[in-house]
Design an enzyme around this catalytic site. Structure first.
Site: not given
Ligand SMILES: Cc1cc2nc3c(=O)[nH]c(=O)nc-3n(C[C@H](O)[C@H](O)[C@H](O)COP(=O)(O)OP(=O)(O)OC[C@H]3O[C@@H](n4cnc5c(N)ncnc54)[C@H](O)[C@@H]3O)c2cc1C
Length: 505
Positions: A20, A49, A52, A54, A85, A103, A352, A354
């Site tokens: 989520g 858990i 991330v 960010v 932006k 840009p 990139t 998102i």
């Molecule tokens: C340093 C950094 C900077 C970034 N900056 C940018 C940016 O400026 N622009 C951009 O577009 N993207 C950026 N990103 C990427 C962006 O943060 C991610 O693409 C976005 O947050 C999506 O993350 P996610 O949903 O894939 O994972 P997460 O946010 O990690 O979510 C994972 C989910 O899985 C669940 N989960 C995991 N294991 C289990 C389990 N066993 N059981 C139940 N649930 C579980 C967790 O609870 C959580 O809800 C950045 C990433 C990093 C690391």
């Protein structure tokens, strides 16, 4: 009461999303909005858990996603503390002291079918001293801190740019969650502790939660972040590692209070000794982070370097995030589709991630199984487009590192001298020869983006397109002067970014 709608009798594909974060709730919201009769959606997330949290800078494509959901932009921006932006300002990448804006918009306008940058290259050879960036509306808007929405009138300079959002990542997923829950997505709080595979097909058959509950589904969407619980853990889809090209594998992040004065409508990326630092201005604070290579710098030293560089004291202790550059060999494998960090990671130098999640969600919807039956052809097409996106972005990011003259640290020496992928080497040679930019119609980063990085980082072609020679310099010079004057007038008539955000005059 039984529905009269015949579509309600159809067998719905049971979609189970694990995770989520931004990716999980983007997938849930879009699936329920676009395919309400084809699927049921259940999302499992674990607050223990967490996410991330960010990911604050986006690309213009996200506007289409917000619009597709039928969300009011002003409300969305208010709730997520978003700012506008116009691009990313890169500092100290080509050389220490350099700065340029990549840009979200074009440079100039073509004349007699000749791309503008060739005209500019020609006039530069005639002794003209300005830069290509002086012909970008976005660039001037960013420099002056102004903002107005683009228009669709092709003849207007206001049709030559786009914009994206910078928002608080911790507010985006909850916003989408409320949206999705209101439309019928079922949410389960719980940790997935086991995955059962079908012994015959190898597909995921069910998940077991810590509570003991068993969750079955037809299609599983892995949005479990870097854990990649299903696509990596259960299915074992191979990982393609790109860390030899993109060695940054850590980030330390810390927000700080906004400085006094207007909010800048752009993200900043400043090159550092072992990577680079982001600065993302939001309405209520500034997001900061140092992305670095742990082979060149340790985490404590990176935290200290970040804190030293902040304009205000940090609002929280620096947080370290660990990752690897690369992607899954197959983002959709068997009945598991991975989206977000579970499918791959490219450092956020061009914001990139998102965008990649959005693209994957849109492709999944376009190729959604008919009556639950997954066709190989659909899966292959999904993987083809996801791979293409990742590969293009990878090359573009590597260019930022390779196109440098910096020799002030081991990191930059390694980056300056690395062997790049052939696909990038060919593009760079094409540009060096005659200012030509490899053309494609799918994927991210078209001509203006490549031009910004090439020219912003000091790669100047040896020649220009000879069609530019057919235009008399005595006419071209005044035409360029006039264009600059028009850009100045257009931008001068725009409100400030703060005013556009409703922060007073
Ligand atoms: C340093 C950094 C900077 C970034 N900056 C940018 C940016 O400026 N622009 C951009 O577009 N993207 C950026 N990103 C990427 C962006 O943060 C991610 O693409 C976005 O947050 C999506 O993350 P996610 O949903 O894939 O994972 P997460 O946010 O990690 O979510 C994972 C989910 O899985 C669940 N989960 C995991 N294991 C289990 C389990 N066993 N059981 C139940 N649930 C579980 C967790 O609870 C959580 O809800 C950045 C990433 C990093 C690391």
């Amino acid at each position: 009461m039984r529905s009269e709608d015949p579509r309600d009798d159809r067998q719905r594909t049971r979609v189970v999303i694990v995770g989520g974060g931004t990716a999980g709730w983007m997938a849930a919201a879009a699936l329920i909005r676009r395919l309400p009769h084809a699927c049921s959606v259940r999302l499992i997330e674990s607050e223990d858990i967490g996410i991330v949290g960010v990911g604050e800078a986006t690309l213009p494509h996200l506007r289409a996603f917000v619009a597709m959901l039928g969300i009011d932009e002003a409300e969305f921006m208010r709730v997520t503390q978003a700012t506008y932006k116009l691009g990313i300002e890169f500092r100290d990448f080509g050389r220490i002291g350099d700065a340029y804006l990549h840009p979200f918009g074009n440079f100039g306008m073509p004349l007699n079918g000749v791309p503008f940058h060739h005209l500019w290259l020609r006039m530069r050879a005639e002794g003209r001293h300005d830069t290509l960036f002086d012909y970008s509306v976005c660039n001037r808007m960013a420099a002056q801190g102004r903002f107005a929405s683009p228009t669709s009138e092709a003849a207007s300079l206001r049709s030559t740019y786009g914009y994206a959002y910078q928002f608080d990542a911790t507010l985006f997923a909850p916003y989408l969650r409320d949206y999705a829950l209101a439309r019928g997505v079922e949410r389960t709080e719980g940790r997935v502790v086991d995955v059962t595979l079908d012994p015959l097909s190898g597909d995921v058959a069910a998940l077991t939660l810590a509570s003991g509950e068993r969750v079955e589904g037809d299609l599983f969407v892995d949005c479990s972040g870097f854990r990649a619980l299903l696509i990596g853990g259960a299915i074992g889809s191979p990982w393609e590692d790109w860390s030899h090209w993109l060695p940054c594998d850590r980030a330390v992040a810390a927000p700080c209070a906004s400085p006094a004065g207007p909010i800048e409508p752009f993200t900043r990326a400043t090159a550092m000794a072992a990577g680079w630092r982001w600065r993302i201005p939001l309405r209520h604070r500034v997001g900061n982070g140092y992305v670095f290579s742990s082979a060149h710098l340790d985490e404590d030293a990176a935290s200290t370097a970040l804190i030293d560089a902040l304009e205000n004291p940090p609002l929280a202790d620096p947080r370290v995030l660990r990752f690897r550059a690369g992607r899954r060999a197959r983002s959709w494998d068997r009945n598991v589709v991975s989206i977000g960090l579970a499918s791959g990671f490219l450092e956020p130098l061009e914001s990139t991630s998102i965008y990649l999640a959005q693209g994957a969600v849109e492709q999944l919807i376009a190729l959604f199984p008919i009556h639950g039956r997954i066709a190989d052809a659909d899966r292959d097409e999904f993987n083809r487009t996801v791979d293409l996106e990742y590969d293009r972005i990878r090359d573009f990011l590597i260019l930022h590192y390779r196109a440098t003259t910096r020799n002030d640290s081991a990191f930059w020496n390694d980056m300056r001298t690395m062997r790049v992928p052939d696909s990038l080497a060919e593009k760079m040679e094409l540009f060096r020869q005659c200012g030509r930019v490899a053309r494609y119609t799918q994927g991210l980063f078209f001509e203006p983006s490549w031009l910004a990085v090439y020219l912003g980082q000091g790669i100047v072609p040896r020649h220009w397109d000879q069609r530019a020679d057919a235009i008399d310099p005595a006419q071209l010079g005044p035409a360029l002067d006039q264009l600059q004057a028009q850009i100045a007038a257009t931008v001068g008539a725009m409100p400030s970014h703060d005013a556009a955000l409703g922060r007073g005059a």
